[in-house]
Design an enzyme around this catalytic site. Sequence first.
Site, mmCIF file in Angstrom:
data_model
loop_
_atom_site.group_PDB
_atom_site.id
_atom_site.type_symbol
_atom_site.label_atom_id
_atom_site.label_comp_id
_atom_site.label_asym_id
_atom_site.label_seq_id
_atom_site.Cartn_x
_atom_site.Cartn_y
_atom_site.Cartn_z
ATOM 1 N N GLY A 227 25.922 50.812 49.389
ATOM 2 C CA GLY A 227 25.385 49.828 49.870
ATOM 3 C C GLY A 227 23.860 49.960 49.718
ATOM 4 N N GLN B 49 14.732 49.393 52.155
ATOM 5 C CA GLN B 49 14.912 50.554 51.177
ATOM 6 C C GLN B 49 14.232 50.376 49.913
ATOM 7 O OE1 GLN B 49 19.444 51.191 51.843
ATOM 8 N NE2 GLN B 49 18.540 53.033 51.782
ATOM 9 N N CYS C 12 22.800 58.492 52.954
ATOM 10 C CA CYS C 12 21.861 57.243 52.942
ATOM 11 C C CYS C 12 20.895 57.731 51.599
ATOM 12 C CB CYS C 12 21.090 56.764 53.973
ATOM 13 S SG CYS C 12 19.966 55.591 53.794
ATOM 14 N N LEU C 13 20.725 56.556 50.784
ATOM 15 C CA LEU C 13 19.748 56.850 49.603
ATOM 16 C C LEU C 13 18.617 57.195 49.948
ATOM 17 C CD1 LEU C 13 21.071 54.127 47.189
ATOM 18 C CD2 LEU C 13 21.498 56.583 46.974
ATOM 19 N N HIS D 218 25.989 50.078 58.751
ATOM 20 C CA HIS D 218 24.952 50.768 58.350
ATOM 21 C C HIS D 218 23.820 49.973 57.649
ATOM 22 C CE1 HIS D 218 23.717 54.742 56.304
ATOM 23 N NE2 HIS D 218 22.772 53.726 55.813
ATOM 24 N N GLU D 219 24.227 49.119 56.768
ATOM 25 C CA GLU D 219 23.256 48.378 56.311
ATOM 26 C C GLU D 219 22.548 47.047 57.073
ATOM 27 O OE1 GLU D 219 22.317 49.522 53.451
ATOM 28 O OE2 GLU D 219 24.316 50.712 52.915
ATOM 29 N N HIS E 149 19.827 49.076 58.955
ATOM 30 C CA HIS E 149 18.458 48.973 58.219
ATOM 31 C C HIS E 149 17.532 48.063 58.559
ATOM 32 C CE1 HIS E 149 18.765 52.628 55.594
ATOM 33 N NE2 HIS E 149 19.907 52.309 55.211
HETATM 34 CO CO CO Z 1 21.181 53.587 54.282
#
Ligand code: CO
Length: 158
Positions: free
Chosen positions: A50, A55, A93-94, A135-136, A139
Amino acid sequence: MPKLLPIITNPSPVLRTKSEEISEKELGGKKLQELCLDMTKTMNEKDGLGLAAPQIGENTRLIVINTQDGPICLLNPKITKKSWSKEVGEEGCLSLPSIFGEVKRYKKIDCLYFNTKGKKIKMQANGLLARVIQHEIDHLDGILFIDKAKNVKKIDEL
Ligand code: CO
């Protein structure tokens, strides 16, 4: 052609800012459709499950996720129902390269969102998909998984 976008890594103020709702007027717009395609390409190129707009530097309530049926883009996503039960699972996480930790999340959720055509959609998710959505959406509220994680570890890059 969709573009590959640079990913913002922690620490950065954009990752800690609460993102703004997309207005009704913008919901079906070209600009966000393009952003969704760019974010999907970026997520897939980086092998993410995701990706949330902060991000890539946009404090907008937009996320893309990979599902069994392919990638989907969720605008103004909202969790409308949470299961009583939670489960612990490992997350990364990226924006936090090579960091992993165990996070407790709701097992099952109902989620309401708009697609890129501005259509309101209700979805049910459980297991990994429910985890990714939670999770997203975190963010979008300036929350990173390390805020909630236990047993955080850093894997040294080879
Ligand atoms: Co993340």
